[in-house]
Scaffold this active site. Structure first.
Site, short mmCIF file in Angstrom:
data_model
loop_
_atom_site.label_atom_id
_atom_site.label_comp_id
_atom_site.label_asym_id
_atom_site.label_seq_id
_atom_site.Cartn_x
_atom_site.Cartn_y
_atom_site.Cartn_z
N GLY A 1 26.75 -7.24 29.45
CA GLY A 1 28.08 -6.81 29.04
C GLY A 1 28.20 -6.36 27.60
O GLY A 1 29.31 -6.11 27.13
N HIS B 1 27.30 -9.60 17.51
CA HIS B 1 28.61 -10.22 17.39
C HIS B 1 28.75 -11.40 18.34
O HIS B 1 28.14 -11.43 19.39
CB HIS B 1 29.74 -9.21 17.63
CG HIS B 1 29.72 -8.54 18.96
ND1 HIS B 1 28.82 -7.54 19.29
CD2 HIS B 1 30.49 -8.71 20.06
CE1 HIS B 1 29.05 -7.12 20.52
NE2 HIS B 1 30.05 -7.83 21.02
#
Length: 117
Positions: A96, A103
């Site tokens: 995903g 991050h």
């Protein structure tokens, strides 16, 4: 080059102040801001100011900054008064990842099921 800002990177542009974001925390090495498509009542992204493709690349190249990112996830959770929360690092398209800048997602404010996805 890894570690250097990338002209085509959304998160590098947020770090540079070229794209607005709702910033909730900032340190010398990280920026934390609200996700524009939140998946929970609290959904904050914590990013390093240096550019690395994903969490694995960041950890390999700059482990101290990877630790800063992780430390800031706790600070975000504390600021948001989350009793429990999830930290997610998506690595690769199949997991995903859609922005190719390391991050961490800090998710909380509701029950989070397991397994995810």
């Amino acid at each position: 080059m890894a570690g250097e800002p990338q002209d085509d990177c959304l998160f590098c542009k947020i770090v540079a102040g070229q794209i607005p974001a709702t910033i909730v925390r900032e340190t010398g090495t990280t920026v934390a801001f609200r996700d524009i498509n939140p998946q929970a009542p609290t959904h904050v992204l914590v990013i390093p100011k240096v550019h690395h493709r994903d969490a694995a690349a960041l950890a390999a190249a700059e482990p101290a900054i990877a630790a800063d990112v992780l430390r800031e996830t706790q600070a975000v959770a504390d600021d948001e008064k989350l009793e429990s929360y999830r930290i997610v690092f998506n690595t690769g398209t199949g997991a995903g990842q859609t922005v190719w800048h390391a991050h961490a997602h800090v998710l909380g404010g509701r029950g989070l099921e397991w397994p995810p996805g």
